[in-house]
Design an enzyme around this catalytic site. Structure first.
Site, short mmCIF file in Angstrom:
data_model
loop_
_atom_site.label_atom_id
_atom_site.label_comp_id
_atom_site.label_asym_id
_atom_site.label_seq_id
_atom_site.Cartn_x
_atom_site.Cartn_y
_atom_site.Cartn_z
NE ARG A 53 -2.28 -1.70 3.53
CZ ARG A 53 -3.47 -1.17 4.38
NH1 ARG A 53 -3.98 -0.46 4.97
NH2 ARG A 53 -2.80 -1.22 5.85
CG ASP A 55 2.99 6.28 2.69
OD1 ASP A 55 2.57 5.08 3.00
OD2 ASP A 55 4.22 6.26 3.21
CE1 TYR A 113 8.07 0.52 -1.02
CE2 TYR A 113 8.37 -1.89 -0.03
CZ TYR A 113 7.21 -0.58 -0.51
OH TYR A 113 6.15 -0.81 -0.10
NE ARG A 200 7.74 8.73 3.38
CZ ARG A 200 6.43 9.21 3.11
NH1 ARG A 200 5.47 8.39 3.02
NH2 ARG A 200 6.10 10.57 3.86
#
Lengths: 259, 259
Positions: A53, A55, A113, A200
Site C-alpha cells: 500500500r 503512500d 524499494y 521512509r
C-alpha cells in the site's frame, strides 16, 4: 457460467498525482482508478489487492496486484483497456493468469524499494518528482555502515508510523545498501514485508547518519530503543519507488505465462 | 563603473513545457525565462548564449550558457535569484566567472547527447516525459553496428532539417553507441557540434535499423546519398537530453572555479 479466474497484474505508476495506492472516497488513488477502469470494461466490480500500500506520492515500477473475476476477457485485451482508461501516469505492464487463491500481498516473498537522492547544491529539474534534494554532502560510507545494521531480523517498532496496525513489528530485512554515483545517492531496501512508513523512516534516519547527526552506533541504539521518537524523520515520498515484488518458493500457487 | 564580467552557467531543464531553448516572442523558452529572470534581478537585459539550441521538448542535464554583464552580483546570489524566479523545471546548477570573451557556444569543444527508449510492450508511466516508447523488440547489435558508421568525419547532409542554416554539413562524431539494459535502450552521441535535428534523425534512423527496416549497410548508403528523404524519421524530442558540454584545450579562455 465460466469459472473464477485469478489474475496477476504488474503495474507502474508515477505517484505524484495519486493519493497513494489505497481506495479513498474522494481522492484519486491507484487502486481506485484501476478498479473503476476494470468495472467500465467488464461491468464487474472487483477488489484489486496490491502487494504494497504505497503512500501518497510514492512511485512504483513493479507494484503487483491480484484480482478474481468470472469475466472471460483475454489478458492482452484487458491490459489494453485498462491502459486506455487510466491516466498516462498509471500503466499496467503485464497481466498473467494466476493459480486459484493467489494473493499478490499474502503470497509475496519479497519487496524491493529504492530511494533516490540528488546530493548537489542546486535542486533537480528533471528529477524533481523522483528525487529528494539534499544540499549538504552526505557521508556515503557512514550511511552504508548504518544501513547494514538494519539487515537481519529486528523489532522495527522505532521505524513505523504511530498508526501502523500490524500486530508485531518484528520483521527481517534481507538487504539494505547505500550507493553514491556522481551526485545521485541510491538507497535500496529489500525484505519480505514492511511496516507503515518503515522504508521512509529508515531513509530519514540514514540521511541523519549521512549528515553526521547520528553515528552508525546511534542507529543500533535506536533499533534497540523501540522508540519512534528517537529515529530520524519520515523522508519525503517522492524519492521512493516500489521496484519489484517477488514470488519465490514461499509464494504458494505459481503464476503461468501471459495469455 | 565596474568592468565587464563574463559568466558561465550550467543549466538543467525538463524540456516538456518549454518551446525549446531559443527566445520566442509568445512562447515559454529556456533562454527567455533565464533572460527575464536575470533582468528582474539586475535590471539589465543581457543575451544568454547557449551551447546548444535544444528543440521544443528536449531536456538538458548540462546545457551550458554564457553572458556578459557589468553587474557586480555574486555568482551564488545570482544562482539563488535565478532559481527562485524560474519554474521548478529549470535549474541553474552552477555559475562560474569565465575569462573575457568566453562564449559557451563558440568555445565548446564537445557536446554529449543521450536518447532513451523504453523497449517494452507497455508504455512507461514514470519515464513518460523522458523516454520514447517502442513496442517491437529492437536489435541492439544491429543498431550498434550502424551507430559506429556515424563515427568520424562525414557529410551529414542526409541528417539535418531542411531549414538548418549551417553552411557546411561536414562534421565529426567522436562516438555513437547503443546500449541495452533490461527494457531500456540508451543511444549516446558525442561530437564537437551538431546540425539542426541531427541527433534526432540519427536516432530515428537507428530505430529503423533496430526494427529491421534498414540494414547497417543501408546507413552507409544514406550517409553517402546526402539525401534527407532517405534517412529515418526525426525521433520524438522527449527521449533526448543534452547531457554535457565540454570545454577542452580548444576552448580558448579557461573558466575559474565557483565564486
Amino acid at each position: 457460467m465460466p469459472g473464477e479466474r485469478t489474475l496477476k497484474l504488474v503495474i507502474e505508476y508515477d505517484g505524484t498525482l495519486f493519493h497513494g495506492w489505497q481506495v479513498q472516497s474522494r481522492e484519486r488513488t491507484v487502486q481506485g482508478e484501476l478498479q473503476d477502469a476494470f468495472e467500465r470494461i467488464t461491468h464487474e466490480r472487483v477488489h484489486i489487492q496490491g502487494a504494497g500500500r504505497t503512500d501518497a506520492g510514492v512511485h512504483a515500477l513493479g507494484q503487483t496486484a491480484s484480482l478474481r473475476t468470472r469475466h472471460e476477457i483475454g489478458s492482452r485485451e484487458l491490459m489494453r483497456g485498462l491502459n486506455a482508461l487510466t491516466g498516462h501516469d498509471l500503466v499496467v505492464k503485464r497481466i498473467e493468469e494466476a493459480a486459484p487463491g493467489f494473493c499478490a500481498c499474502r503470497n509475496a516473498t519479497g519487496r524491493l524499494y529504492r530511494y533516490r537522492i540528488l546530493n548537489a547544491p542546486a535542486p533537480p529539474a528533471l528529477g524533481r518528482t523522483t528525487h529528494l534534494h539534499v544540499i549538504r554532502p552526505l557521508d556515503i560510507d557512514a550511511m552504508n555502515e548504518a544501513a547494514s545494521l538494519f539487515e537481519g531480523r529486528h523489532d522495527f517498532e522505532a521505524f513505523r508510523a504511530s498508526d501502523c496496525e500490524r500486530a508485531s513489528a518484528e520483521l527481517a530485512i534481507e538487504c539494505c545498501t547505500v550507493a553514491g554515483k556522481d551526485d545521485e545517492v541510491v538507497i535500496e531496501v529489500r525484505g519480505q514485508a514492511f511496516l507503515m512508513n518503515m522504508v521512509r523512516i529508515i531513509v530519514g534516519t540514514l540521511l541523519w547518519v549521512g549528515s553526521g547527526r547520528f553515528s552508525p552506533a546511534d542507529v543500533e541504539d535506536i533499533l534497540a530503543s523501540r522508540d519512534r521518537a528517537r529515529a530520524g524523520p519520515t523522508a519525503a515520498p517522492r524519492g521512493l519507488v516500489l521496484v519489484e515484488v517477488y514470488y519465490g518458493e514461499r509464494a504458494g500457487p505459481s503464476t503461468s505465462s501471459i495469455r
